[in-house]
Design a protein around this motif. Structure first.
Motif, PDB file in Angstrom:
ATOM      1  N   GLN A 348       0.868  -1.164   0.000  1.00 53.21           N
ATOM      2  CA  GLN A 348       0.000   0.000   0.000  1.00 53.21           C
ATOM      3  C   GLN A 348       0.914   1.226   0.000  1.00 53.21           C
ATOM      4  N   PHE A 349       0.456   2.325  -0.606  1.00 47.79           N
ATOM      5  CA  PHE A 349       1.279   3.532  -0.669  1.00 47.79           C
ATOM      6  C   PHE A 349       0.513   4.771  -0.213  1.00 47.79           C
ATOM      7  N   PHE A 350       1.289   5.665   0.388  1.00 49.84           N
ATOM      8  CA  PHE A 350       0.803   6.988   0.785  1.00 49.84           C
ATOM      9  C   PHE A 350       1.537   8.002  -0.090  1.00 49.84           C
ATOM     10  N   PHE A 351       0.830   8.943  -0.675  1.00 48.47           N
ATOM     11  CA  PHE A 351       1.519  10.044  -1.351  1.00 48.47           C
ATOM     12  C   PHE A 351       0.628  11.270  -1.335  1.00 48.47           C
ATOM     13  N   ARG A 352       1.256  12.409  -1.553  1.00 47.95           N
ATOM     14  CA  ARG A 352       0.450  13.631  -1.560  1.00 47.95           C
ATOM     15  C   ARG A 352       0.911  14.519  -2.713  1.00 47.95           C
ATOM     16  N   MET A 353       0.022  15.383  -3.164  1.00 47.67           N
ATOM     17  CA  MET A 353       0.366  16.240  -4.303  1.00 47.67           C
ATOM     18  C   MET A 353      -0.438  17.537  -4.239  1.00 47.67           C
ATOM     19  N   GLN A 358      -9.755  23.195  -9.417  1.00 47.28           N
ATOM     20  CA  GLN A 358     -10.711  23.534 -10.468  1.00 47.28           C
ATOM     21  C   GLN A 358     -11.572  22.312 -10.799  1.00 47.28           C
ATOM     22  N   PRO A 359     -12.754  22.536 -11.361  1.00 48.38           N
ATOM     23  CA  PRO A 359     -13.654  21.408 -11.635  1.00 48.38           C
ATOM     24  C   PRO A 359     -12.964  20.368 -12.514  1.00 48.38           C
ATOM     25  N   GLY A 360     -13.139  19.098 -12.180  1.00 48.70           N
ATOM     26  CA  GLY A 360     -12.602  18.023 -13.011  1.00 48.70           C
ATOM     27  C   GLY A 360     -11.181  17.603 -12.688  1.00 48.70           C
ATOM     28  N   ALA A 361     -10.494  18.388 -11.833  1.00 57.47           N
ATOM     29  CA  ALA A 361      -9.094  18.077 -11.557  1.00 57.47           C
ATOM     30  C   ALA A 361      -8.981  16.727 -10.854  1.00 57.47           C
ATOM     31  N   PHE A 362      -9.796  16.558  -9.823  1.00 60.24           N
ATOM     32  CA  PHE A 362      -9.702  15.344  -9.033  1.00 60.24           C
ATOM     33  C   PHE A 362     -10.059  14.117  -9.869  1.00 60.24           C
ATOM     34  N   SER A 363     -11.024  14.323 -10.776  1.00 54.54           N
ATOM     35  CA  SER A 363     -11.466  13.175 -11.574  1.00 54.54           C
ATOM     36  C   SER A 363     -10.386  12.747 -12.571  1.00 54.54           C
ATOM     37  N   LYS A 364      -9.558  13.692 -13.035  1.00 56.03           N
ATOM     38  CA  LYS A 364      -8.438  13.316 -13.914  1.00 56.03           C
ATOM     39  C   LYS A 364      -7.460  12.398 -13.183  1.00 56.03           C
ATOM     40  N   ASN A 386      -6.522  30.925  -0.619  1.00 60.73           N
ATOM     41  CA  ASN A 386      -6.119  32.042  -1.487  1.00 60.73           C
ATOM     42  C   ASN A 386      -5.172  31.671  -2.621  1.00 60.73           C
ATOM     43  N   ARG A 387      -5.012  30.392  -2.919  1.00 63.46           N
ATOM     44  CA  ARG A 387      -4.053  30.073  -3.980  1.00 63.46           C
ATOM     45  C   ARG A 387      -4.649  29.220  -5.097  1.00 63.46           C
ATOM     46  N   HIS A 388      -5.957  28.931  -5.018  1.00 61.82           N
ATOM     47  CA  HIS A 388      -6.611  28.079  -6.029  1.00 61.82           C
ATOM     48  C   HIS A 388      -5.903  26.750  -6.208  1.00 61.82           C
ATOM     49  N   ILE A 389      -5.341  26.302  -5.134  1.00 57.05           N
ATOM     50  CA  ILE A 389      -4.635  25.033  -5.153  1.00 57.05           C
ATOM     51  C   ILE A 389      -5.203  24.178  -4.025  1.00 57.05           C
ATOM     52  N   ALA A 390      -5.236  22.865  -4.240  1.00 57.62           N
ATOM     53  CA  ALA A 390      -5.640  21.966  -3.164  1.00 57.62           C
ATOM     54  C   ALA A 390      -4.532  20.943  -2.938  1.00 57.62           C
ATOM     55  N   GLU A 391      -4.460  20.487  -1.693  1.00 56.05           N
ATOM     56  CA  GLU A 391      -3.523  19.410  -1.392  1.00 56.05           C
ATOM     57  C   GLU A 391      -4.345  18.119  -1.360  1.00 56.05           C
ATOM     58  N   VAL A 392      -3.879  17.128  -2.117  1.00 62.87           N
ATOM     59  CA  VAL A 392      -4.584  15.842  -2.151  1.00 62.87           C
ATOM     60  C   VAL A 392      -3.658  14.773  -1.587  1.00 62.87           C
ATOM     61  N   VAL A 393      -4.185  14.017  -0.631  1.00 61.74           N
ATOM     62  CA  VAL A 393      -3.392  12.963   0.001  1.00 61.74           C
ATOM     63  C   VAL A 393      -4.115  11.646  -0.179  1.00 61.74           C
ATOM     64  N   ILE A 394      -3.388  10.641  -0.635  1.00 57.39           N
ATOM     65  CA  ILE A 394      -4.029   9.369  -0.972  1.00 57.39           C
ATOM     66  C   ILE A 394      -3.283   8.210  -0.331  1.00 57.39           C
ATOM     67  N   ILE A 395      -4.047   7.255   0.206  1.00 57.86           N
ATOM     68  CA  ILE A 395      -3.467   5.953   0.558  1.00 57.86           C
ATOM     69  C   ILE A 395      -4.139   4.925  -0.343  1.00 57.86           C
ATOM     70  N   VAL A 416      -3.299  19.047 -14.472  1.00 61.01           N
ATOM     71  CA  VAL A 416      -3.886  19.605 -13.253  1.00 61.01           C
ATOM     72  C   VAL A 416      -2.995  19.392 -12.022  1.00 61.01           C
ATOM     73  N   VAL A 417      -1.941  18.595 -12.181  1.00 66.18           N
ATOM     74  CA  VAL A 417      -1.079  18.289 -11.036  1.00 66.18           C
ATOM     75  C   VAL A 417       0.127  19.221 -11.041  1.00 66.18           C
ATOM     76  N   MET A 418       0.331  19.944  -9.950  1.00 67.58           N
ATOM     77  CA  MET A 418       1.450  20.873  -9.886  1.00 67.58           C
ATOM     78  C   MET A 418       2.725  20.177  -9.428  1.00 67.58           C
ATOM     79  N   ASP A 419       2.595  19.353  -8.419  1.00 66.79           N
ATOM     80  CA  ASP A 419       3.750  18.552  -8.007  1.00 66.79           C
ATOM     81  C   ASP A 419       3.249  17.323  -7.237  1.00 66.79           C
ATOM     82  N   VAL A 420       4.078  16.300  -7.262  1.00 60.65           N
ATOM     83  CA  VAL A 420       3.770  15.105  -6.470  1.00 60.65           C
ATOM     84  C   VAL A 420       4.927  14.896  -5.517  1.00 60.65           C
ATOM     85  N   LYS A 421       4.605  14.779  -4.223  1.00 60.91           N
ATOM     86  CA  LYS A 421       5.647  14.624  -3.203  1.00 60.91           C
ATOM     87  C   LYS A 421       6.043  13.153  -3.090  1.00 60.91           C
TER      88      LYS A 421
END
Lengths: 428, 428
Positions: A348-353, A358-364, A386-395, A416-421
């Motif tokens: 199993q993996f944990f990562f965040r990005m 914006q609409p549809g970003a998560f679905s991509k 205030n940055r129109h950015i979201a942090e998404v964390v997934i396991i 839609v992905v700015m960076d992946v940690k």
């Protein structure tokens, strides 16, 4: 009562503890071992150095042969550290039929199988409990206490420095760099912390544990190693939120007949017995086919805990000596080693990005994961104000590592992905 | 390769596990012990009974002498339980120079010292790792792994039934009676649970642990025992609120040269390593003068875990047999026993009471405590709605037990106090 003479190589921290116990606890050790134990010589680097405890100068020496070639000496205790000199000295000691107790994990991880063979060939004992987990008698547990079972997994928090750093980062929301500096000031981390923070020290201990757990000749090259230097407060924050604790964990698994060994930052479910092991403490979790889950916990280092492991080994050697059965408790690898191919690993993996809010970003993102058959176990999405950015964390659920790594690379290319940690493995 | 014959007394749960391992894991056991291990006879109560595993009827017997007087048999494994018959059989086995492995805590707590002496007199081995903590190799840890240290305290969660009950009460807010019924239905508690819930089973295990920790001849009469039957949901509720977990804990302490052993419901700080031991798991915490804190955790019972402890002991006996050193690993008590006088015991205490919710009531209570020099560590006062009554819960600082008990009685006589509930000891 018979008398036994020992020579000690090294008079540093652990050596001081050993000398302290052998002088202060004579009566107790005599009762336990059946012999009077006498220190004949101690090898030092500098005779005139001021030491924490007093010891007769005439029995200090700069010449290893005063111990290794000394016919009066029955047992050599190696607490000097280092690899090549220690190897040569112990080789010589064993060839001269002196029994050996060592606390040296670096040595045993690299030359263990060779030295054990030399010991067996010369009917000598070679004990090394202190090399893993300080005072925790984990090697005896694998060779004796659970000897009837088939061990299937060994997980260890076996490096005190990194566990101290991660515990403090977890409690106090301070960055890795700051905590490391503080740990160095307090003596919990070396001035050059590389071998601890990069996972090498833990890897060496996992080599020793894996050899005894599965009776195979493991080498350091068999261990995949990753350190803790990239772990950020964000990783810790989201791990906690999802019910996990990040620890540097050594994991050694048998998928009969294949073994897989790695040391890496790992998210442990807070329900896992290892997750509550804090600060400089060590613990080794052993899963056996018949016994199920067991765990052994204690101080992983320190002058007296490590010295207790050394002197408890010494008592065993003296008992063997009195019974005339030295050299019969050597655990040489009896099985052939087969390492698992990286292609067949699953986790199993944990990562965040960071993604565009914006609409549809998560679905991509989920479409890409879905395309590769990667299913998600836990998700957090938090807007960054205030940055129109979201942090998404997934396991993720369990997935082939190779496939995950490929997908991870492809995620970076999504518009839609700015960076992946960094990603981390997840247990339980 | 040499062959060793064993006779097994008993074919119940643990016996089934032992037979399973000895038949299914022959090759592994041969590799570990250096001998082929053969089951010669098994003593049963009923030859025709249907069993979980198949075993040749001709090697089942109703007559213990088929094993105890059988010249072919080298080693007797006792897994029948009970006290007097087991004692007589093992006495006979040892006199006939058969080595013994037993899982019988009741027997070892009562006749351990006597049987160990008979074993030593006849150069026989007597191993009993399975009698405490199931698969946790805690006896070996005390006798070998930590042999160089001076143990100062042993704390054990060593009864799975009571730990299961208290864990469930803690999680689900159900009463003791309800949880007990459920545990009985699930097989986690006996139909007559007395020896578990009244603390006797744990006390027997603490006798065995204390003997090895301090090398003194402890008997059951030396243990102060209190069970869990009076623990209520209110006790659990307030313990949690104050940062503690109630567990049935066996505590054996050395205040050199005096020892003190008790089994009682105890509030453990949630930071204590034992506090997170849940359900049917066991754990033993050992505090050594030099090593500090260590803990050993695993399944406390069960067919296969207990059988692993028995068969690991068997491997040790077979190794000793091959080396000709049986009877040299007997730990007879070497020190004189001095029990601490109850007058000198000190502890922290938790207690709760109902008091009239009126001005000055609380001050009457604190005055009385203050008069006796008892200072308070934590206090909760909660009004009981619509009844002009408040519930007051107190944890004291360390106080002489005798003085506390006297004060506790006097509290009952205060006019503002309606009732005072049971008190419990507090650790850490």
């Amino acid at each position: 009562m018979s008398s036994v003479s020992v020579g000690i190589l090294g008079f540093g921290t652990v050596g001081t503890g050993v000398v302290h116990l052998l002088t202060e606890e004579q009566e107790k050790l005599q009762q336990q071992s059946g012999s009077h134990i006498h220190i004949e010589k101690i090898l030092v680097r500098d005779i005139d150095k001021t030491r924490k405890i007093h010891f007769d100068d005439n029995r200090l020496t700069l010449d290893p042969d005063d111990i290794l070639e000394n016919p009066k000496i029955d047992i050599v205790i190696e607490v000097m550290g280092g690899i090549e000199d220690a190897r040569n000295y112990l080789y010589k000691a064993l060839k001269n039929r002196k029994h050996v107790v060592t606390a040296n994990k670096d040595l045993m991880a690299i030359y263990g199988t060779e030295l054990l063979q030399v010991a067996a060939d010369h009917q000598c004992d070679l004990y090394y409990e202190a090399s893993v987990g300080g005072a925790i008698p984990i090697l005896r547990t694998l060779t004796d206490g659970l000897s009837a079972d088939r061990i299937q997994k060994v997980m260890g928090i076996v490096n005190g420095t990194t566990n101290y750093i991660l515990s403090k980062m977890n409690r106090e929301s301070i960055s890795y760099e700051e905590v490391l500096k503080e740990a160095q000031a307090l003596g919990f981390a070396e001035s050059d912390p590389t071998s601890d923070v990069e996972g090498l020290d833990a890897a060496r201990k996992m080599v020793i544990l894996s050899h005894l757990a599965y009776s195979v000749p493991v080498t350091l090259e068999d261990v995949r190693i990753e350190g803790i230097t990239e772990i950020s407060q964000k990783d810790i924050y989201y791990s906690k939120k999802l019910g996990y604790t990040i620890k540097l964990v050594g994991i050694s698994e048998l998928d009969d007949p294949y073994i897989d060994i790695r040391v890496s930052p790992t998210l442990l479910s807070t329900k896992h017995p290892l997750s509550s092991v804090e600060n400089e403490y060590n613990a080794v979790y052993v899963y056996g086919k018949s016994v199920g889950e067991t765990m052994f916990y204690g101080p992983g280092a320190g002058e007296l805990p490590t010295a207790i492991a050394v002197v408890s080994d010494l008592i065993s050697v003296v008992k063997n000596l009195n019974l005339g059965v030295n050299g019969h408790h050597i655990f040489l690898p009896k099985n052939e080693k087969k390492c698992k191919s990286p292609d067949s690993m699953k986790n199993q993996f944990f990562f965040r990005m960071h993604v565009l809010d914006q609409p549809g970003a998560f679905s991509k993102i989920t479409s890409l994961l879905n395309e590769h058959g990667i299913s998600l176990k836990k998700i957090i999405q938090e807007p960054i104000p205030n940055r129109h950015i979201a942090e998404v964390v997934i396991i993720t659920h369990t997935v082939e590592e190779k496939l995950f790594e490929l997908t991870y690379q492809q995620l970076k290319d999504l518009d839609v992905v700015m960076d992946v940690k960094n990603f981390y493995r997840v247990e339980g």
